[in-house]
Design a protein around this motif. Sequence first.
Motif, short mmCIF file in Angstrom:
data_model
loop_
_atom_site.label_atom_id
_atom_site.label_comp_id
_atom_site.label_asym_id
_atom_site.label_seq_id
_atom_site.Cartn_x
_atom_site.Cartn_y
_atom_site.Cartn_z
N ARG A 171 0.84 -1.02 -0.05
CA ARG A 171 0.06 0.07 -0.01
C ARG A 171 0.49 0.70 -0.14
O ARG A 171 2.10 1.26 1.04
CB ARG A 171 -1.05 -0.09 1.89
CG ARG A 171 -1.63 1.16 1.36
CD ARG A 171 -2.72 1.08 2.62
NE ARG A 171 -2.95 2.60 3.01
CZ ARG A 171 -2.60 3.28 4.19
NH1 ARG A 171 -2.35 2.01 4.98
NH2 ARG A 171 -3.26 4.23 4.87
N VAL A 172 0.42 2.33 -0.86
CA VAL A 172 1.68 3.01 -1.07
C VAL A 172 0.88 4.21 -1.04
O VAL A 172 -0.55 4.30 -1.21
CB VAL A 172 1.70 3.18 -2.38
CG1 VAL A 172 2.64 4.17 -2.79
CG2 VAL A 172 3.31 2.50 -2.46
N THR A 173 0.81 5.65 -0.23
CA THR A 173 -0.01 6.78 0.26
C THR A 173 1.28 8.05 -0.41
O THR A 173 2.60 7.64 -0.51
CB THR A 173 -0.30 7.22 1.37
OG1 THR A 173 1.02 7.18 2.29
CG2 THR A 173 -1.07 5.95 1.44
N LYS A 186 4.83 16.42 0.69
CA LYS A 186 6.23 16.55 -0.29
C LYS A 186 6.55 15.12 0.46
O LYS A 186 8.21 14.38 0.85
CB LYS A 186 7.10 16.95 -0.46
CG LYS A 186 6.92 17.95 -1.42
CD LYS A 186 8.41 19.28 -1.64
CE LYS A 186 7.42 20.28 -2.92
NZ LYS A 186 6.27 20.81 -1.99
N SER A 187 5.79 13.67 0.96
CA SER A 187 6.14 12.65 1.37
C SER A 187 5.41 11.35 0.61
O SER A 187 4.59 11.64 0.56
CB SER A 187 5.95 13.23 2.40
OG SER A 187 5.07 12.69 3.04
N SER A 188 6.16 10.37 0.92
CA SER A 188 4.92 9.11 0.50
C SER A 188 5.68 8.10 1.47
O SER A 188 7.11 8.02 1.99
CB SER A 188 5.38 8.92 -0.79
OG SER A 188 4.80 7.19 -1.73
N SER A 189 4.79 7.45 1.55
CA SER A 189 5.34 6.08 2.84
C SER A 189 4.79 5.07 1.64
O SER A 189 3.89 4.92 1.26
CB SER A 189 4.32 6.11 4.03
OG SER A 189 2.96 5.76 3.60
N LEU A 190 5.29 3.26 1.93
CA LEU A 190 5.38 2.25 1.72
C LEU A 190 4.84 1.08 2.58
O LEU A 190 5.81 1.39 2.97
CB LEU A 190 6.51 1.84 0.81
CG LEU A 190 6.16 0.10 0.11
CD1 LEU A 190 5.12 -0.61 -0.92
CD2 LEU A 190 7.80 0.00 0.08
N LEU A 191 3.98 1.44 1.97
CA LEU A 191 4.02 -0.11 3.68
C LEU A 191 3.57 -1.81 3.23
O LEU A 191 2.19 -2.05 2.02
CB LEU A 191 2.17 -0.51 4.01
CG LEU A 191 1.53 -1.14 5.38
CD1 LEU A 191 2.30 -1.02 6.08
CD2 LEU A 191 0.07 -0.59 6.14
N ILE A 192 4.28 -2.54 3.66
CA ILE A 192 3.59 -4.33 3.04
C ILE A 192 3.24 -4.88 4.66
O ILE A 192 3.56 -4.76 5.48
CB ILE A 192 5.18 -4.88 3.22
CG1 ILE A 192 6.59 -3.76 2.49
CG2 ILE A 192 5.36 -5.91 2.82
CD1 ILE A 192 7.56 -4.46 2.35
#
Lengths: 108, 115
Positions: free
Chosen positions: A62-64, A70-76
């Motif tokens: 899941r990516v936000t 100016k940020s993104s997160s990757l959830l596994i």
Amino acid sequence: SQQGEEDPQALSIQEGENATMNCSYKTSINNLQWYRQNSGRGLVHLILIRSNEREKHSGRLRVTLDTSKKSSSLLITASRAADTASYFCATLRGDMRFGAGTRLTVKP
Amino acid sequence: EPEVTQTPSHQVTQMGQEVILRCVPISNHLYFYWYRQILGQKVEFLVSFYNNEISEKSEIFDDQFSVERPDGSNFTLKIRSTKLEDSAMYFCASSEDRAGTGELFFGEGSRLTVL
């Protein structure tokens, strides 16, 4: 040019736990991409999120994207030992540049 | 599934020697890239190539480096006079669209060791 910067630099979790990695960047983007690299191997594209999207899913990923911060997160989610790798975000303006990556270790 | 292939997988050379690293991008891709990764460090952009010319290059890509698409399939990176600090993994990538508009497909890399 610009590049993403990931944090944390390293993350160690148990199998089954969720892993969250963050990416910050400095200027406006068209999209942001996440890549994975197994040790010493080539990078593999995971997911692309466009600047007008806020969230995207792909399997256990899941990516936000928050363009105001100016940020993104990757959830596994439900991590597996096979998810052990380095994860990079990449942004583009003229060329694709990568951050230093987050080294994820998933312990069985 | 189509893939980017790189040769050699590992090359050892003496300082001052010329090295050519070869890449075969995916056949219908139009954009080509070289990146390098010094052991344990970040993946660094070197150069992008489109329509038989360099589109962008980084500060790393100095006069010692050159790229060429000698025929319809190969894409090469030449280092004219290698230095110790050129020791790294070199990755070729290609894309159907301009970088950032779609995904990059990477090869498995060529490890260069300069002695």
